[in-house]
Scaffold this motif. Structure first.
Motif, short mmCIF file in Angstrom:
data_model
loop_
_atom_site.label_atom_id
_atom_site.label_comp_id
_atom_site.label_asym_id
_atom_site.label_seq_id
_atom_site.Cartn_x
_atom_site.Cartn_y
_atom_site.Cartn_z
N GLN A 95 49.66 35.34 43.97
CA GLN A 95 48.64 36.29 44.41
C GLN A 95 48.75 37.61 43.67
OE1 GLN A 95 49.36 36.61 48.60
NE2 GLN A 95 48.01 34.91 49.13
N SER A 96 49.97 38.13 43.52
CA SER A 96 50.12 39.43 42.84
C SER A 96 49.73 39.31 41.37
CB SER A 96 51.54 39.96 42.99
OG SER A 96 52.45 39.12 42.32
N ALA A 97 50.12 38.20 40.73
CA ALA A 97 49.75 38.03 39.32
C ALA A 97 48.23 37.92 39.18
CB ALA A 97 50.42 36.77 38.75
N TRP A 98 47.60 37.18 40.09
CA TRP A 98 46.14 37.03 40.04
C TRP A 98 45.46 38.37 40.26
CZ3 TRP A 98 42.27 34.56 38.26
CH2 TRP A 98 41.02 34.74 38.79
N CYS B 73 25.66 49.68 38.13
CA CYS B 73 27.06 49.46 37.73
C CYS B 73 27.93 49.20 38.96
CB CYS B 73 27.57 50.65 36.94
SG CYS B 73 29.23 50.43 36.31
N ARG B 74 27.74 49.99 40.01
CA ARG B 74 28.52 49.79 41.24
C ARG B 74 28.24 48.43 41.86
NH1 ARG B 74 27.40 55.57 43.98
NH2 ARG B 74 28.84 56.80 42.73
N ARG B 75 26.96 48.06 41.90
CA ARG B 75 26.60 46.76 42.49
C ARG B 75 27.23 45.62 41.70
NH1 ARG B 75 20.41 45.72 42.84
NH2 ARG B 75 20.74 45.56 40.62
N GLU B 76 27.26 45.71 40.39
CA GLU B 76 27.86 44.67 39.57
C GLU B 76 29.37 44.56 39.82
OE1 GLU B 76 28.45 43.61 34.86
OE2 GLU B 76 26.90 45.03 35.44
N VAL B 77 30.04 45.69 39.95
CA VAL B 77 31.49 45.67 40.21
C VAL B 77 31.77 45.05 41.57
CG1 VAL B 77 33.46 47.16 40.69
CG2 VAL B 77 32.05 47.59 38.69
N VAL B 78 30.99 45.39 42.60
CA VAL B 78 31.19 44.83 43.94
C VAL B 78 30.96 43.31 43.93
CG1 VAL B 78 30.24 44.78 46.28
CG2 VAL B 78 30.74 46.96 45.18
N ASN B 79 29.92 42.86 43.25
CA ASN B 79 29.63 41.42 43.19
C ASN B 79 30.76 40.67 42.50
OD1 ASN B 79 27.21 41.75 44.48
ND2 ASN B 79 25.97 41.77 42.63
N ARG B 80 31.26 41.19 41.40
CA ARG B 80 32.36 40.52 40.70
C ARG B 80 33.61 40.47 41.56
NH1 ARG B 80 31.84 42.90 34.57
NH2 ARG B 80 29.96 41.77 34.03
N ARG B 81 33.89 41.56 42.26
CA ARG B 81 35.08 41.60 43.11
C ARG B 81 35.01 40.55 44.20
NH1 ARG B 81 36.24 47.37 44.81
NH2 ARG B 81 36.78 47.50 42.62
N SER B 82 33.84 40.38 44.84
CA SER B 82 33.73 39.39 45.92
C SER B 82 33.87 37.96 45.37
CB SER B 82 32.40 39.55 46.66
OG SER B 82 31.31 39.25 45.80
N VAL B 83 33.32 37.70 44.21
CA VAL B 83 33.45 36.37 43.60
C VAL B 83 34.92 36.07 43.29
CG1 VAL B 83 32.95 35.05 41.50
CG2 VAL B 83 31.12 36.24 42.66
N LEU B 84 35.64 37.04 42.75
CA LEU B 84 37.04 36.83 42.43
C LEU B 84 37.89 36.67 43.69
CD1 LEU B 84 37.47 39.32 39.45
CD2 LEU B 84 37.28 36.85 39.36
#
Length: 194
Positions: free
Chosen positions: A49-52, A139-150
Motif C-alpha cells: 500500500q505505501s509503495a503504491w 485542472c482540479r476536476r481532472e486531479v480528483v477524477n484520477r485520484r478516485s480511479v487510483l
C-alpha cells in the motif's frame, strides 16, 4: 482380573491424557502459525500500500506540475501577445493623435480612440480572469477524477491479495493439521501393537 482391568483402565486414561495434550499442542501450534502468517501478510500488505501510494502520488504530482506549467506558459503567451497588441494599438493611436495635433491641434477623434482603448483593456483583463478560473476548475476536476480511479484500483488489488493469501494460509494450515494427525495415528497404532 482386577489388575488387568486396572492396567487397561490406566492405559486408556494415559492415552486420553496424551490425546488431550496433543490436541492442546496442535491448537497452540495452529494459533502461532496463523498469527505469524497474519503478521507477515499485514506487513506485506502495508508495504504494498505505501509503495503504491508513493508511486501514485508521484505520478499525480508530475502530471499536475506539467499541467500547471502548460497553463502558465499558455497564459503568459496570451498575456504577452495581448500586451504587444495593446502596445501596438497604443502606438498607432499615439502616432495618429500626435499627427492630428500637429496638423489640427488636439482632436476629438484622438480622445474617443483613447477611451475606446481603455475599455478594450478592461474587457481583455476580465476575459483573462474568466479563462484562468475555468482552467483552474478543469485542472482540479481532472486531479480528483484520477485520484478516485487510483484509489479504487488500490482497493481491488488489496482485496484480491487478501483473498489469495487467506486461501494459501488455509491450505498450509490444513496440510499441517493432516501431518499432525498422521503422526499421532501412526504413534497410536504402534502403541497398540506393542
Amino acid at each position: 482380573k482386577i489388575q488387568l482391568f486396572i492396567r487397561r483402565w490406566l492405559k486408556r486414561l494415559n492415552i486420553k491424557r496424551r490425546v488431550d495434550k496433543i490436541i492442546k499442542v496442535q491448537s497452540v501450534a495452529r494459533r502461532f502459525i496463523a498469527h505469524s502468517k497474519e503478521l507477515k501478510m499485514s506487513s506485506s500488505v502495508l508495504r504494498i500500500q505505501s509503495a503504491w501510494r508513493q508511486y501514485r502520488d508521484g505520478i499525480i504530482y508530475k502530471r499536475t506540475l506539467n499541467a500547471i506549467m502548460k497553463i502558465q506558459s499558455f497564459f503568459r503567451l496570451k498575456l504577452v501577445s495581448k500586451q504587444l497588441a495593446f502596445q501596438n494599438i497604443s502606438c498607432i493611436c499615439i502616432q495618429r493623435a500626435f499627427r492630428s495635433k500637429q496638423r489640427y491641434g488636439v482632436s476629438k477623434q484622438a480622445r474617443v480612440l483613447h477611451e475606446a482603448l481603455e475599455e478594450a483593456k478592461d474587457e481583455m483583463y476580465a476575459a483573462i480572469r474568466i479563462q484562468s478560473g475555468i482552467r483552474r476548475f478543469q485542472c482540479r476536476r481532472e486531479v480528483v477524477n484520477r485520484r478516485s480511479v487510483l484509489n479504487n484500483a488500490a482497493t481491488i488489488i488489496q482485496s484480491k491479495w487478501r483473498g489469495s493469501s487467506a486461501v494459501n494460509n488455509l491450505r498450509s494450515l490444513t496440510q499441517v493439521i493432516i501431518l499432525i494427525q498422521r503422526v499421532f495415528r501412526g504413534y497410536a497404532i504402534r502403541r497398540k501393537k506393542s
